[in-house]
Design a protein around this motif. Structure first.
Motif, PDB file in Angstrom:
ATOM      1  N   ALA A   1       0.835  -1.202   0.000  1.00 34.85           N
ATOM      2  CA  ALA A   1       0.000   0.000   0.000  1.00 34.85           C
ATOM      3  C   ALA A   1       0.872   1.255   0.000  1.00 34.85           C
ATOM      4  CB  ALA A   1      -0.926  -0.002   1.214  1.00 34.85           C
ATOM      5  N   ALA A   2       1.914   1.246   0.832  1.00 38.64           N
ATOM      6  CA  ALA A   2       2.815   2.403   0.909  1.00 38.64           C
ATOM      7  C   ALA A   2       3.533   2.627  -0.422  1.00 38.64           C
ATOM      8  CB  ALA A   2       3.821   2.204   2.032  1.00 38.64           C
ATOM      9  N   LEU A   3       3.961   1.554  -1.061  1.00 33.97           N
ATOM     10  CA  LEU A   3       4.640   1.682  -2.356  1.00 33.97           C
ATOM     11  C   LEU A   3       3.683   2.203  -3.433  1.00 33.97           C
ATOM     12  CD1 LEU A   3       6.743  -1.626  -2.340  1.00 33.97           C
ATOM     13  CD2 LEU A   3       7.559   0.691  -1.852  1.00 33.97           C
ATOM     14  N   LEU A   4       2.443   1.737  -3.384  1.00 36.99           N
ATOM     15  CA  LEU A   4       1.441   2.214  -4.339  1.00 36.99           C
ATOM     16  C   LEU A   4       1.090   3.683  -4.095  1.00 36.99           C
ATOM     17  CD1 LEU A   4      -0.875  -0.920  -4.358  1.00 36.99           C
ATOM     18  CD2 LEU A   4       0.306   0.005  -6.369  1.00 36.99           C
TER      19      LEU A   4
ATOM     20  N   GLU B   1      17.997  -2.747   2.369  1.00 33.04           N
ATOM     21  CA  GLU B   1      17.176  -3.452   1.380  1.00 33.04           C
ATOM     22  C   GLU B   1      16.139  -2.480   0.835  1.00 33.04           C
ATOM     23  OE1 GLU B   1      16.941  -8.008   2.806  1.00 33.04           O
ATOM     24  OE2 GLU B   1      16.247  -6.560   4.276  1.00 33.04           O
ATOM     25  N   LEU B   2      16.043  -2.426  -0.482  1.00 29.18           N
ATOM     26  CA  LEU B   2      15.109  -1.535  -1.140  1.00 29.18           C
ATOM     27  C   LEU B   2      13.946  -2.356  -1.682  1.00 29.18           C
ATOM     28  CD1 LEU B   2      14.749   1.481  -2.131  1.00 29.18           C
ATOM     29  CD2 LEU B   2      15.634   0.664  -4.327  1.00 29.18           C
ATOM     30  N   LEU B   3      12.735  -1.945  -1.348  1.00 31.62           N
ATOM     31  CA  LEU B   3      11.536  -2.614  -1.860  1.00 31.62           C
ATOM     32  C   LEU B   3      10.961  -1.776  -2.997  1.00 31.62           C
ATOM     33  CD1 LEU B   3      11.954  -4.035   0.873  1.00 31.62           C
ATOM     34  CD2 LEU B   3       9.473  -4.073   1.152  1.00 31.62           C
ATOM     35  N   THR B   4      10.670  -2.432  -4.116  1.00 28.62           N
ATOM     36  CA  THR B   4      10.086  -1.731  -5.261  1.00 28.62           C
ATOM     37  C   THR B   4       8.930  -2.568  -5.808  1.00 28.62           C
ATOM     38  OG1 THR B   4      11.493  -2.811  -6.919  1.00 28.62           O
ATOM     39  CG2 THR B   4      12.355  -0.816  -5.894  1.00 28.62           C
ATOM     40  N   LEU B   5       7.986  -1.892  -6.418  1.00 30.69           N
ATOM     41  CA  LEU B   5       6.879  -2.610  -7.071  1.00 30.69           C
ATOM     42  C   LEU B   5       7.378  -3.171  -8.388  1.00 30.69           C
ATOM     43  CD1 LEU B   5       3.820  -0.235  -6.551  1.00 30.69           C
ATOM     44  CD2 LEU B   5       4.289  -2.389  -5.376  1.00 30.69           C
ATOM     45  N   LYS B   6       7.019  -4.415  -8.656  1.00 33.52           N
ATOM     46  CA  LYS B   6       7.364  -5.005  -9.953  1.00 33.52           C
ATOM     47  C   LYS B   6       6.553  -4.338 -11.054  1.00 33.52           C
ATOM     48  CE  LYS B   6       8.558  -9.542  -8.056  1.00 33.52           C
ATOM     49  NZ  LYS B   6       8.252 -10.986  -8.010  1.00 33.52           N
TER      50      LYS B   6
END
Length: 252
Positions: free
Chosen positions: A194-197, A245-250
């Motif tokens: 949700a945060a990434l979106l 660590e970096l989180l990204t949306l595919k």
């Protein structure tokens, strides 16, 4: 993937938690979009924004129904996989509904997420926060538009209605409520998504996501990038440095 929703404000009335529940329950019951919209109009016809019974204008009811439809009934196409996963989680874990709805409305309306983020930042510094303080910070981000002040008030009142904030004795001043513990690891991943979106760049470090002030009503447990990558089909985890660590949306 990213676009207009990050610039839009969109929430033109207070959104009560029980209305979110109603929208999701209609979807869970298998109703189609047309019937969900009809049922929501019927449901809200005798309910005011403060939760009391009473007539509301057709225009304000339509604003709320449109919001609820965009969140649960018919979100943007790129949000449907997230909506479907959130709905499935809600079906299996009804006690976690508050966090699921918070994530869903944040993804669809990043303005909600940003009001929450500014509120959370202020509450990390002080015991109480005023409406004026929150709005002043939002104006730095969105510009000094009258709509920012007006719609931010609707979101702040929604926070109170959801139990995330409490009214203090002084008008326009709020206190943090007792945070809700997130005990289900998969819900943590949904909140990260949700945060990434809600973020135009669609990326963020694991540490920042775990401690996001936008999730001030919740206690999010520590998790690892390995767990996220193993349990999410839509988030990539990229390691850099010694322990970042970096989180990204595919994409796609």
């Amino acid at each position: 993937m990213m676009g207009k929703r990050h610039e839009a404000i969109g929430i033109k009335q207070a959104i009560r938690f029980e209305w979110m529940q109603k929208a999701a329950n209609l979807l869970l019951a298998g109703l189609d979009v047309k019937n969900i919209r009809h049922e929501l109009h019927e449901f809200l016809s005798g309910r005011k924004g403060n939760g009391s019974e009473g007539e509301r204008s057709e225009q304000t009811r339509t604003f709320v129904v449109n919001n609820l439809m965009k969140i649960w009934g018919s979100p943007d196409p790129d949000l449907i996989p997230f909506r479907d996963t959130s709905l499935g989680f809600l079906r299996e874990n009804p006690s976690m509904a508050l966090a699921v709805h918070w994530g869903m409305i944040s993804a669809v309306y990043p303005f909600w997420f940003n009001v929450a983020r500014q509120t959370g930042r202020l509450l990390a510094l002080q015991d109480q926060v005023t409406q004026t303080q929150i709005i002043n910070r939002l104006k730095e981000q969105y510009g000094d538009r009258q709509t920012v002040s007006r719609y931010a008030r609707f979101v702040i009142r929604s926070f109170v209605a959801w139990g995330a904030l409490r009214d203090s004795e002084a008008p326009g001043c709020y206190e943090k409520a007792t945070p809700m513990s997130i005990t289900e690891p998969n819900l943590t991943i949904l909140m990260f998504e949700a945060a990434l979106l809600a973020t135009p760049e669609a990326k963020g470090t694991l540490g920042l996501l775990l401690n996001s002030p936008a999730f001030f009503p919740f206690q999010i447990p520590a998790t690892t990038g390995d767990f996220v990558s193993q349990h999410s089909e839509r988030i990539d985890v990229i390691r850099y440095g010694l322990d970042d660590e970096l989180l990204t949306l595919k994409a796609g």
